[in-house]
Every structure is written in C-alpha cells, then in structure tokens.
Design a protein around this motif. Structure first.
Motif, PDB file in Angstrom:
ATOM      1  N   MET A   1      15.176  -8.439   1.861  1.00  0.00           N
ATOM      2  CA  MET A   1      14.042  -8.782   1.036  1.00  0.00           C
ATOM      3  C   MET A   1      14.145  -7.992  -0.265  1.00  0.00           C
ATOM      4  N   THR A   2      13.942  -8.659  -1.374  1.00  0.00           N
ATOM      5  CA  THR A   2      14.031  -7.995  -2.663  1.00  0.00           C
ATOM      6  C   THR A   2      12.768  -7.192  -2.939  1.00  0.00           C
ATOM      7  N   ASP A   3      12.865  -6.305  -3.929  1.00  0.00           N
ATOM      8  CA  ASP A   3      11.686  -5.519  -4.303  1.00  0.00           C
ATOM      9  C   ASP A   3      10.563  -6.428  -4.795  1.00  0.00           C
ATOM     10  N   MET A   4      10.929  -7.477  -5.509  1.00  0.00           N
ATOM     11  CA  MET A   4       9.921  -8.408  -6.017  1.00  0.00           C
ATOM     12  C   MET A   4       9.196  -9.092  -4.861  1.00  0.00           C
ATOM     13  N   GLU A   5       9.933  -9.508  -3.850  1.00  0.00           N
ATOM     14  CA  GLU A   5       9.319 -10.139  -2.683  1.00  0.00           C
ATOM     15  C   GLU A   5       8.378  -9.168  -1.972  1.00  0.00           C
ATOM     16  N   LYS A   6       8.803  -7.920  -1.852  1.00  0.00           N
ATOM     17  CA  LYS A   6       7.956  -6.917  -1.219  1.00  0.00           C
ATOM     18  C   LYS A   6       6.663  -6.723  -2.004  1.00  0.00           C
ATOM     19  N   LYS A   7       6.779  -6.638  -3.332  1.00  0.00           N
ATOM     20  CA  LYS A   7       5.594  -6.448  -4.167  1.00  0.00           C
ATOM     21  C   LYS A   7       4.635  -7.619  -4.029  1.00  0.00           C
ATOM     22  N   ILE A   8       5.187  -8.824  -3.966  1.00  0.00           N
ATOM     23  CA  ILE A   8       4.341 -10.009  -3.834  1.00  0.00           C
ATOM     24  C   ILE A   8       3.616  -9.993  -2.490  1.00  0.00           C
ATOM     25  N   ILE A   9       4.320  -9.619  -1.432  1.00  0.00           N
ATOM     26  CA  ILE A   9       3.691  -9.557  -0.117  1.00  0.00           C
ATOM     27  C   ILE A   9       2.562  -8.529  -0.110  1.00  0.00           C
ATOM     28  N   VAL A  10       2.806  -7.372  -0.689  1.00  0.00           N
ATOM     29  CA  VAL A  10       1.778  -6.329  -0.729  1.00  0.00           C
ATOM     30  C   VAL A  10       0.582  -6.807  -1.549  1.00  0.00           C
ATOM     31  N   ARG A  11       0.847  -7.445  -2.669  1.00  0.00           N
ATOM     32  CA  ARG A  11      -0.254  -7.957  -3.498  1.00  0.00           C
ATOM     33  C   ARG A  11      -1.050  -9.024  -2.754  1.00  0.00           C
ATOM     34  N   LEU A  12      -0.344  -9.894  -2.031  1.00  0.00           N
ATOM     35  CA  LEU A  12      -1.011 -10.927  -1.242  1.00  0.00           C
ATOM     36  C   LEU A  12      -1.892 -10.295  -0.169  1.00  0.00           C
ATOM     37  N   CYS A  13      -1.363  -9.303   0.526  1.00  0.00           N
ATOM     38  CA  CYS A  13      -2.142  -8.599   1.549  1.00  0.00           C
ATOM     39  C   CYS A  13      -3.395  -7.978   0.934  1.00  0.00           C
ATOM     40  N   ALA A  14      -3.230  -7.340  -0.197  1.00  0.00           N
ATOM     41  CA  ALA A  14      -4.372  -6.704  -0.860  1.00  0.00           C
ATOM     42  C   ALA A  14      -5.420  -7.748  -1.225  1.00  0.00           C
ATOM     43  N   LYS A  15      -4.980  -8.883  -1.724  1.00  0.00           N
ATOM     44  CA  LYS A  15      -5.908  -9.955  -2.092  1.00  0.00           C
ATOM     45  C   LYS A  15      -6.658 -10.478  -0.858  1.00  0.00           C
ATOM     46  N   ILE A  16      -5.931 -10.694   0.227  1.00  0.00           N
ATOM     47  CA  ILE A  16      -6.562 -11.162   1.465  1.00  0.00           C
ATOM     48  C   ILE A  16      -7.581 -10.140   1.956  1.00  0.00           C
ATOM     49  N   LEU A  17      -7.213  -8.871   1.894  1.00  0.00           N
ATOM     50  CA  LEU A  17      -8.125  -7.823   2.362  1.00  0.00           C
ATOM     51  C   LEU A  17      -9.398  -7.752   1.527  1.00  0.00           C
ATOM     52  N   LEU A  18      -9.253  -7.989   0.228  1.00  0.00           N
ATOM     53  CA  LEU A  18     -10.433  -7.953  -0.631  1.00  0.00           C
ATOM     54  C   LEU A  18     -11.400  -9.092  -0.307  1.00  0.00           C
ATOM     55  N   GLU A  19     -10.861 -10.210   0.128  1.00  0.00           N
ATOM     56  CA  GLU A  19     -11.678 -11.394   0.357  1.00  0.00           C
ATOM     57  C   GLU A  19     -12.168 -11.535   1.807  1.00  0.00           C
ATOM     58  N   THR A  20     -11.623 -10.726   2.722  1.00  0.00           N
ATOM     59  CA  THR A  20     -11.994 -10.848   4.130  1.00  0.00           C
ATOM     60  C   THR A  20     -12.298  -9.470   4.710  1.00  0.00           C
ATOM     61  N   ASP A  21     -12.686  -9.459   5.967  1.00  0.00           N
ATOM     62  CA  ASP A  21     -12.893  -8.185   6.661  1.00  0.00           C
ATOM     63  C   ASP A  21     -11.834  -7.987   7.748  1.00  0.00           C
ATOM     64  N   LEU A  22     -10.666  -8.609   7.564  1.00  0.00           N
ATOM     65  CA  LEU A  22      -9.607  -8.545   8.564  1.00  0.00           C
ATOM     66  C   LEU A  22      -9.161  -7.123   8.866  1.00  0.00           C
ATOM     67  N   TYR A  23      -9.065  -6.289   7.847  1.00  0.00           N
ATOM     68  CA  TYR A  23      -8.594  -4.919   8.056  1.00  0.00           C
ATOM     69  C   TYR A  23      -9.529  -4.177   9.012  1.00  0.00           C
ATOM     70  N   ASP A  24     -10.803  -4.439   8.904  1.00  0.00           N
ATOM     71  CA  ASP A  24     -11.787  -3.759   9.748  1.00  0.00           C
ATOM     72  C   ASP A  24     -11.928  -4.394  11.129  1.00  0.00           C
ATOM     73  N   THR A  25     -11.637  -5.686  11.239  1.00  0.00           N
ATOM     74  CA  THR A  25     -11.907  -6.381  12.495  1.00  0.00           C
ATOM     75  C   THR A  25     -10.670  -6.660  13.344  1.00  0.00           C
ATOM     76  N   ASP A  26      -9.494  -6.662  12.741  1.00  0.00           N
ATOM     77  CA  ASP A  26      -8.276  -7.004  13.492  1.00  0.00           C
ATOM     78  C   ASP A  26      -7.329  -5.798  13.493  1.00  0.00           C
ATOM     79  N   ILE A  27      -7.183  -5.169  14.644  1.00  0.00           N
ATOM     80  CA  ILE A  27      -6.376  -3.944  14.751  1.00  0.00           C
ATOM     81  C   ILE A  27      -4.906  -4.207  14.420  1.00  0.00           C
TER      82      ILE A  27
END
Length: 103
Positions: A1-27
């Motif tokens: 996986m390239t650095d760009m792909e990793k950055k995109i995945i992390v950004r996507l995760c951050a976006k999902i976390l901002l819009e949902t409560d998954l981090y708090d509800t799904d271990i």
C-alpha cells in the motif's frame, strides 16, 4: 500500500468517525483505528531513531578529537534515543494487545 493510499484510508476513517458514533459503540472499529494510530506512531519513532542515530554518527568522529560540546550533544542524543526506544517498546506492546483482541 502506498503512502497516499494510507493517508486516504486514515482520512476516510476520520470522516466516518466524525459523522458516526462507531468509535464509541463498536469495539472492533476502535481497536482497528487504534492499531493504525499506534502503527503510525511506531513508524514515526523509527524515523526519528534513524535521524538521531545518523546525527550521532556524524558527531562521533569530532568527539574523538576531544570536542566537549559534541560529547554533550551525543549524550543528549543517546538519552533521547533511549527514551524513544522505551516508547517504541510500549507502543509495540500496545499494538500486540490490540492484535490479540482483533484475532
């Protein structure tokens, strides 16, 4: 996986976390994200360790010639490197704990 792909995945995760409560509800989500964060910290620490070791190797010859200031900097570099190694070991332990939970 390239650095760009990793950055995109992390950004996507951050976006999902901002819009949902998954981090708090799904271990599993929490553990997966924590694993990514810890792994990135390990990578950052490794880069810093390499940088400090490189600087140390550049200073070492001057130190052998008796330059006191360089010797003091070498001591500081060693302390910082040792601190980072200790942090690295703690991070690896944390990552292993997370991996055990993910299995």
């Amino acid at each position: 996986m390239t650095d760009m792909e990793k950055k995109i995945i992390v950004r996507l995760c951050a976006k999902i976390l901002l819009e949902t409560d998954l981090y708090d509800t799904d271990i599993e989500v929490r553990n997966l994200i924590d694993w990514i964060c810890v792994s990135e910290q390990i990578k950052t620490n490794n880069n810093e360790i390499r940088k400090l070791t490189g600087e140390y190797k550049q200073i070492e010859p001057k130190c052998r010639e008796g330059v006191r200031e360089e010797l003091e900097r070498m001591k500081e570099l060693c302390k910082e490197r040792d601190r980072l190694y200790e942090k690295q070991n703690n991070l690896r332990g944390k990552r292993q704990e997370i991996e055990r939970v993910l299995e």
